[in-house]
Design a protein around this motif. Sequence first.
Motif, PDB file in Angstrom:
ATOM      1  N   GLU A   4     -16.002  32.489  98.432  1.00  0.00           N
ATOM      2  CA  GLU A   4     -16.463  33.106  99.742  1.00  0.00           C
ATOM      3  C   GLU A   4     -17.277  34.338  99.279  1.00  0.00           C
ATOM      4  OE1 GLU A   4     -12.904  34.252 101.832  1.00  0.00           O
ATOM      5  OE2 GLU A   4     -12.956  32.144 102.582  1.00  0.00           O
ATOM      6  N   LEU A   5     -18.529  34.658 100.024  1.00  0.00           N
ATOM      7  CA  LEU A   5     -19.161  36.071  99.831  1.00  0.00           C
ATOM      8  C   LEU A   5     -19.292  36.766 101.301  1.00  0.00           C
ATOM      9  CD1 LEU A   5     -22.191  34.267  98.178  1.00  0.00           C
ATOM     10  CD2 LEU A   5     -20.460  35.483  97.105  1.00  0.00           C
ATOM     11  N   PRO A   6     -18.816  38.168 101.008  1.00  0.00           N
ATOM     12  CA  PRO A   6     -19.061  38.840 102.211  1.00  0.00           C
ATOM     13  C   PRO A   6     -20.222  39.564 102.744  1.00  0.00           C
ATOM     14  CG  PRO A   6     -18.112  40.085 100.182  1.00  0.00           C
ATOM     15  CD  PRO A   6     -18.407  38.716  99.832  1.00  0.00           C
ATOM     16  N   THR A   7     -21.121  39.350 101.619  1.00  0.00           N
ATOM     17  CA  THR A   7     -22.689  39.793 101.929  1.00  0.00           C
ATOM     18  C   THR A   7     -23.575  38.914 101.312  1.00  0.00           C
ATOM     19  OG1 THR A   7     -22.489  41.211 100.205  1.00  0.00           O
ATOM     20  CG2 THR A   7     -21.973  42.256 102.189  1.00  0.00           C
ATOM     21  N   ALA A   8     -24.757  38.745 101.626  1.00  0.00           N
ATOM     22  CA  ALA A   8     -25.753  37.886 100.783  1.00  0.00           C
ATOM     23  C   ALA A   8     -26.063  38.564  99.614  1.00  0.00           C
ATOM     24  CB  ALA A   8     -27.113  38.055 101.767  1.00  0.00           C
ATOM     25  N   SER A   9     -25.748  37.690  98.324  1.00  0.00           N
ATOM     26  CA  SER A   9     -26.057  38.244  96.989  1.00  0.00           C
ATOM     27  C   SER A   9     -26.575  36.916  96.292  1.00  0.00           C
ATOM     28  CB  SER A   9     -24.746  38.807  96.533  1.00  0.00           C
ATOM     29  OG  SER A   9     -23.846  37.828  96.362  1.00  0.00           O
ATOM     30  N   HIS A  10     -27.288  37.478  94.887  1.00  0.00           N
ATOM     31  CA  HIS A  10     -27.318  36.547  94.093  1.00  0.00           C
ATOM     32  C   HIS A  10     -26.141  35.970  93.465  1.00  0.00           C
ATOM     33  CE1 HIS A  10     -29.859  34.446  90.934  1.00  0.00           C
ATOM     34  NE2 HIS A  10     -29.041  34.661  90.253  1.00  0.00           N
ATOM     35  N   VAL A  11     -26.046  34.570  93.242  1.00  0.00           N
ATOM     36  CA  VAL A  11     -24.712  33.887  92.749  1.00  0.00           C
ATOM     37  C   VAL A  11     -25.308  33.104  91.514  1.00  0.00           C
ATOM     38  CG1 VAL A  11     -23.153  32.229  93.337  1.00  0.00           C
ATOM     39  CG2 VAL A  11     -23.687  33.788  95.030  1.00  0.00           C
ATOM     40  N   LYS A  12     -24.360  33.339  90.547  1.00  0.00           N
ATOM     41  CA  LYS A  12     -24.415  32.209  89.294  1.00  0.00           C
ATOM     42  C   LYS A  12     -23.325  31.592  88.895  1.00  0.00           C
ATOM     43  CE  LYS A  12     -26.572  31.996  84.718  1.00  0.00           C
ATOM     44  NZ  LYS A  12     -27.122  32.754  83.761  1.00  0.00           N
ATOM     45  N   LEU A  13     -23.057  30.308  88.886  1.00  0.00           N
ATOM     46  CA  LEU A  13     -21.726  29.597  88.748  1.00  0.00           C
ATOM     47  C   LEU A  13     -22.192  28.629  87.526  1.00  0.00           C
ATOM     48  CD1 LEU A  13     -19.036  28.630  89.429  1.00  0.00           C
ATOM     49  CD2 LEU A  13     -19.947  27.067  91.101  1.00  0.00           C
ATOM     50  N   THR A  14     -21.520  29.080  86.455  1.00  0.00           N
ATOM     51  CA  THR A  14     -21.726  28.047  84.867  1.00  0.00           C
ATOM     52  C   THR A  14     -20.325  27.600  84.688  1.00  0.00           C
ATOM     53  OG1 THR A  14     -21.139  30.227  84.047  1.00  0.00           O
ATOM     54  CG2 THR A  14     -23.556  29.506  84.363  1.00  0.00           C
ATOM     55  N   VAL A  15     -20.534  26.721  83.926  1.00  0.00           N
ATOM     56  CA  VAL A  15     -19.416  25.691  83.309  1.00  0.00           C
ATOM     57  C   VAL A  15     -19.455  25.848  81.884  1.00  0.00           C
ATOM     58  CG1 VAL A  15     -18.094  23.565  83.039  1.00  0.00           C
ATOM     59  CG2 VAL A  15     -19.159  24.205  85.284  1.00  0.00           C
ATOM     60  N   TYR A  16     -18.297  26.254  81.051  1.00  0.00           N
ATOM     61  CA  TYR A  16     -18.355  26.235  79.587  1.00  0.00           C
ATOM     62  C   TYR A  16     -17.250  25.401  78.951  1.00  0.00           C
ATOM     63  CZ  TYR A  16     -21.188  30.445  80.400  1.00  0.00           C
ATOM     64  OH  TYR A  16     -22.054  31.435  80.885  1.00  0.00           O
ATOM     65  N   ASP A  17     -17.438  24.904  77.784  1.00  0.00           N
ATOM     66  CA  ASP A  17     -16.476  24.053  77.017  1.00  0.00           C
ATOM     67  C   ASP A  17     -15.648  25.201  76.483  1.00  0.00           C
ATOM     68  OD1 ASP A  17     -17.726  24.994  74.690  1.00  0.00           O
ATOM     69  OD2 ASP A  17     -18.556  22.906  74.617  1.00  0.00           O
ATOM     70  N   THR A  18     -14.428  24.577  75.726  1.00  0.00           N
ATOM     71  CA  THR A  18     -13.594  25.439  75.211  1.00  0.00           C
ATOM     72  C   THR A  18     -14.035  26.172  74.169  1.00  0.00           C
ATOM     73  OG1 THR A  18     -12.476  23.810  73.949  1.00  0.00           O
ATOM     74  CG2 THR A  18     -11.467  24.330  75.771  1.00  0.00           C
ATOM     75  N   ALA A  19     -15.217  26.131  73.543  1.00  0.00           N
ATOM     76  CA  ALA A  19     -15.708  26.574  72.283  1.00  0.00           C
ATOM     77  C   ALA A  19     -16.665  27.519  72.932  1.00  0.00           C
ATOM     78  CB  ALA A  19     -16.583  25.694  71.546  1.00  0.00           C
ATOM     79  N   GLY A  20     -16.759  28.064  74.073  1.00  0.00           N
ATOM     80  CA  GLY A  20     -17.633  28.910  74.756  1.00  0.00           C
ATOM     81  C   GLY A  20     -19.162  28.237  74.994  1.00  0.00           C
ATOM     82  N   ARG A  21     -19.361  27.157  74.636  1.00  0.00           N
ATOM     83  CA  ARG A  21     -20.668  26.509  74.853  1.00  0.00           C
ATOM     84  C   ARG A  21     -20.858  26.121  76.310  1.00  0.00           C
ATOM     85  NH1 ARG A  21     -19.410  23.341  70.072  1.00  0.00           N
ATOM     86  NH2 ARG A  21     -18.232  21.995  71.436  1.00  0.00           N
ATOM     87  N   LEU A  22     -22.146  26.782  76.983  1.00  0.00           N
ATOM     88  CA  LEU A  22     -22.672  26.300  78.254  1.00  0.00           C
ATOM     89  C   LEU A  22     -22.850  25.128  78.408  1.00  0.00           C
ATOM     90  CD1 LEU A  22     -23.540  27.634  81.026  1.00  0.00           C
ATOM     91  CD2 LEU A  22     -25.805  27.414  79.960  1.00  0.00           C
ATOM     92  N   VAL A  23     -21.959  24.402  79.389  1.00  0.00           N
ATOM     93  CA  VAL A  23     -22.233  23.095  79.654  1.00  0.00           C
ATOM     94  C   VAL A  23     -23.390  22.788  80.701  1.00  0.00           C
ATOM     95  CG1 VAL A  23     -20.766  20.992  80.596  1.00  0.00           C
ATOM     96  CG2 VAL A  23     -19.675  22.596  79.073  1.00  0.00           C
TER      97      VAL A  23
END
Length: 116
Positions: free
Chosen positions: A51-70
């Motif tokens: 949920e966002l209370p105001t309009a904003s830039h959003v980034k949603l990322t997924v990483y593995d357990t080694a910290g690598r961007l999936v």
Amino acid sequence: ATVDGGPWIAESKCEGDFWDEFAPATTVPEDFVLLSISPNPFNPVTTISFELPTASHVKLTVYDTAGRLVTTLVNCSKEAGMHQVTFDGSELSSGVYFYTLTSGANVVTGKMALVK
């Protein structure tokens, strides 16, 4: 079409993968909130809600357990309201993954388990 009294917009394209958005026309949340993902553990698809209370830039990322961007699921401006993003892990191995949601100064990280 509507869902729970609000509009349903399918496959809205931002930078990143296709995703679904649910933004009720009458309810704007008071706080930035990362809701639970469902299901968790999952095989191979799950939904991440926030949920966002105001309009904003959003980034949603997924990483593995080694910290690598999936993958980057979302990287764009979104309106205030409730949003849902579908994550498909069918190309990934079973295991634990972390998702990070950033909106302005707000950063929240959660854990999810892919079980095949």
